[in-house]
Scaffold this motif. Structure first.
Motif, PDB file in Angstrom:
ATOM      1  N   LEU A  16       1.104  -8.642  -6.652  1.00  0.00           N
ATOM      2  CA  LEU A  16       1.071  -9.119  -5.006  1.00  0.00           C
ATOM      3  C   LEU A  16       0.778  -8.427  -4.100  1.00  0.00           C
ATOM      4  CD1 LEU A  16       4.556 -10.825  -5.348  1.00  0.00           C
ATOM      5  CD2 LEU A  16       2.297 -11.875  -6.364  1.00  0.00           C
ATOM      6  N   VAL A  17      -0.266  -8.784  -3.253  1.00  0.00           N
ATOM      7  CA  VAL A  17      -0.704  -7.734  -2.260  1.00  0.00           C
ATOM      8  C   VAL A  17      -0.498  -8.354  -0.814  1.00  0.00           C
ATOM      9  CG1 VAL A  17      -3.096  -6.901  -1.267  1.00  0.00           C
ATOM     10  CG2 VAL A  17      -2.691  -7.238  -3.768  1.00  0.00           C
ATOM     11  N   ARG A  50       3.946  -4.712  -6.607  1.00  0.00           N
ATOM     12  CA  ARG A  50       3.351  -5.314  -4.952  1.00  0.00           C
ATOM     13  C   ARG A  50       2.757  -4.180  -4.484  1.00  0.00           C
ATOM     14  NH1 ARG A  50       8.915  -8.272  -2.625  1.00  0.00           N
ATOM     15  NH2 ARG A  50       9.047  -9.714  -4.262  1.00  0.00           N
ATOM     16  N   PHE A  51       1.615  -4.484  -3.890  1.00  0.00           N
ATOM     17  CA  PHE A  51       0.859  -3.456  -3.168  1.00  0.00           C
ATOM     18  C   PHE A  51       0.664  -3.895  -1.632  1.00  0.00           C
ATOM     19  CE2 PHE A  51      -0.950  -3.208  -7.507  1.00  0.00           C
ATOM     20  CZ  PHE A  51      -1.032  -1.923  -7.667  1.00  0.00           C
ATOM     21  N   LEU A  69      -7.740  -0.758  -2.713  1.00  0.00           N
ATOM     22  CA  LEU A  69      -8.439  -1.628  -3.577  1.00  0.00           C
ATOM     23  C   LEU A  69      -8.751  -0.716  -4.738  1.00  0.00           C
ATOM     24  CD1 LEU A  69      -9.991  -4.488  -3.823  1.00  0.00           C
ATOM     25  CD2 LEU A  69     -12.059  -3.417  -3.374  1.00  0.00           C
ATOM     26  N   GLN A  70      -9.039   0.476  -4.537  1.00  0.00           N
ATOM     27  CA  GLN A  70      -9.259   1.246  -5.874  1.00  0.00           C
ATOM     28  C   GLN A  70      -8.092   1.355  -6.623  1.00  0.00           C
ATOM     29  OE1 GLN A  70     -12.095   2.300  -7.151  1.00  0.00           O
ATOM     30  NE2 GLN A  70     -11.001   3.334  -8.800  1.00  0.00           N
ATOM     31  N   GLU A  71      -6.950   1.625  -5.692  1.00  0.00           N
ATOM     32  CA  GLU A  71      -5.624   1.743  -6.462  1.00  0.00           C
ATOM     33  C   GLU A  71      -5.104   0.622  -7.258  1.00  0.00           C
ATOM     34  OE1 GLU A  71      -0.879   2.254  -4.778  1.00  0.00           O
ATOM     35  OE2 GLU A  71      -2.762   2.712  -3.586  1.00  0.00           O
TER      36      GLU A  71
END
Length: 406
Positions: A16-17, A50-51, A69-71
Motif C-alpha cells: 500500500l502507498v 506500507r510505503f 519509487l526505487q525503494e
C-alpha cells in the motif's frame, strides 16, 4: 491494471502507498491506509507492507518521488516478497499509471479502481450490475492503453468490431467503450423510470432512510427494526441494492430503506451511476444517520456522509443521529488511575456524550445494534418523528397513534 475485476480464486499480495501532505497529516494517512487495507481484504487481496512519503503535492509523473519509487521497486521485484499488486490510496492520473507500470512492471491499482472492483464483486441484481459497469467504463475510458485488446473479444452479441480505415486498436477500444456507456445509460434510464413508478405506488406512508459510512451497522439495524433478514457482514459495502421494508412501531406504519454506504474519496462516477439508488435518500422524509462511534475518526466519517448527502440533495430533513457500536467501548472503573496523557481517542463513552453530542438531545441516541442495546429508546424517538409527519397526511386517524408526551 490488466483486470477490471479481481480474481477471487487466487489471493493477491499487495503493498500500500500513501502520502503525507499539508492536507493530510501522518495520523490521517495511517487511518486512510488502515481503511485501504480493509478495502483490499474485502476484495480478496492480502495487504502487506506500507510505503509512506511526505510531499507538498503528489508527483505529477509517478505520484511518489523518484527515490521512493526505487525503494518500492526493490521491494516488489524481490521474489521472496511475492508481491502481485501495488495499491495507491489516491486516484492516479492516466499518465501516472502508465509511468509507474512502465517502471515497476507490476499491476497498479488506486483507491477508486479498488472500490469499483469491490462494487463489481458485490453487485447481485441486474440494476446494481449495470450501475457498476457504467462507473467502471467511465473510469476506464481516459485510462485506455494498448493492453486493452481483450475489449474487442468482450464486445457482445455478433462477434468482433471491425476497425475502420486507419483506425488504431486504441481508437477501436475507445469506440467500443463509448458504445457500452451509451447502452448502459439507456438501460439505467429505463430502470430509473420503473423505480420511480414503484416509489409513487407506495402511497403517502412516511419514508425513513438509513444512511451512513460503510460498515457502521445499517443492515444490522434494518434487520432489528423490520424483523427481516437483510444481508449483513463485517465487510465494506456489504449492501449495494437499496432494500425497502414496511416497519410498524406501536401500530404506526412507515417505510424504511437501507442505502449503500459512503466512504472517503468515493468515486464521482459511482455516485452518478447509483443516482436511482440514492433517490431513496432524496425522497425520504426522515434520515437515520448511523455512526460507528467506536471508530477513532468517526467525526470525519460523519463529515463525509453529510457532504455526500448535501451533494445528493441539499434540502434539510429531520435527522436522527444513531451512534452505534457502544459495546466496543471498554468500561473503565471509576477508581482506576490512568496517568497517560488524555487524548481524543482515549475518551470514554460518557465523556464523549458531554461534548457537542450533548446539544443534540433527543435528535441522537447511543445504541449497540449487535447487542440490541437501547433499541427501544431509538424506537421511541423514531415513533415520535414519524408520527409528526404521519398525522399531517392522515389527520382523520390520528387518534390511533397517541402522542407519547400527553
Amino acid at each position: 491494471m490488466k483486470d477490471l475485476i479481481i480474481n477471487e480464486e487466487k489471493k493477491q499480495n499487495a503493498v500500500l502507498v500513501g502520502l503525507i501532505t499539508p492536507e493530510q497529516n501522518e495520523e490521517k494517512v495511517h487511518d486512510y491506509l488502515d481503511e485501504l487495507a480493509f478495502l483490499a481484504e474485502t476484495a480478496g487481496i492480502v495487504p502487506g507492507k506500507r510505503f509512506i512519503q511526505r510531499l507538498e503535492i503528489p508527483n505529477s509523473v509517478t505520484f511518489v518521488g523518484a527515490g521512493k519509487l526505487q525503494e518500492i521497486k526493490e521491494y516488489v521485484t524481490n521474489e521472496n516478497n511475492n508481491i502481485d499488486t501495488i495499491i495507491f490510496d489516491d486516484e492516479l492520473s492516466p499518465r501516472q499509471i502508465r509511468n509507474i507500470e512502465k517502471e515497476l512492471k507490476i499491476q497498479i491499482m488506486d483507491r477508486t479502481g479498488l472500490i469499483l472492483d469491490i462494487f463489481a464483486m458485490r453487485a447481485k441484481t441486474a440494476h446494481a450490475k449495470a450501475q457498476v459497469e457504467l462507473a467502471q467504463y467511465q473510469y476506464l475510458l481516459p485510462r485506455l492503453t494498448r493492453m486493452w485488446t481483450h475489449l474487442e473479444r468482450q464486445y457482445g452479441g455478433g462477434g468482433t468490431i471491425m476497425r475502420g480505415p486507419g483506425e488504431t486498436q486504441l481508437e477501436t477500444d475507445r469506440r467500443i467503450i463509448l458504445d457500452k456507456i451509451s447502452r448502459l445509460k439507456k438501460e439505467l434510464k429505463n430502470i430509473d423510470m420503473q423505480k420511480s413508478v414503484q416509489r409513487k405506488n407506495r402511497g403517502k406512508l412516511v419514508r425513513v432512510a438509513l444512511v451512513g459510512y460503510t460498515n457502521v451497522g445499517k443492515s444490522t439495524l434494518m434487520n432489528l427494526l423490520s424483523k427481516s433478514d437483510v444481508f449483513a457482514e463485517d465487510k465494506l459495502f456489504a449492501t449495494l441494492d437499496t432494500t425497502v421494508r414496511k416497519v410498524t412501531i406501536e401500530n404506526l406504519p412507515f417505510l424504511l430503506s437501507d442505502t449503500v454506504g459512503f466512504i472517503r474519496k468515493l468515486p464521482t462516477d459511482l455516485i452518478e451511476s447509483f443516482k436511482s439508488t440514492l433517490d431513496e435518500v432524496r425522497e425520504a422524509d426522515i434520515l437515520i444517520h448511523m455512526v460507528d462511534i467506536s471508530h477513532p475518526a468517526f467525526e470525519e466519517q460523519m463529515e463525509v456522509v453529510e457532504k455526500t448527502l448535501f451533494d445528493i440533495d441539499n434540502t434539510e430533513k429531520p435527522t436522527i443521529i444513531v451512534f452505534n457500536k457502544i459495546d466496543a467501548f471498554t468500561h473503565v472503573p471509576q477508581n482506576s488511575y490512568d496517568l497517560t496523557p488524555k487524548k481524543r481517542e482515549n475518551y470514554t463513552l460518557d465523556e464523549l456524550k458531554q461534548t457537542w453530542m450533548g446539544k443534540l438531545k433527543e435528535n441522537c441516541v447511543f445504541i449497540s445494534a449487535k447487542e440490541k442495546e437501547n433499541i427501544e429508546e431509538l424506537k421511541s424517538i423514531l415513533y415520535k418523528k414519524v408520527r409528526e409527519i404521519h398525522i399531517t397526511r392522515f389527520p382523520y386517524n390520528d387518534f390511533l397513534y397517541p402522542d407519547p408526551e400527553e
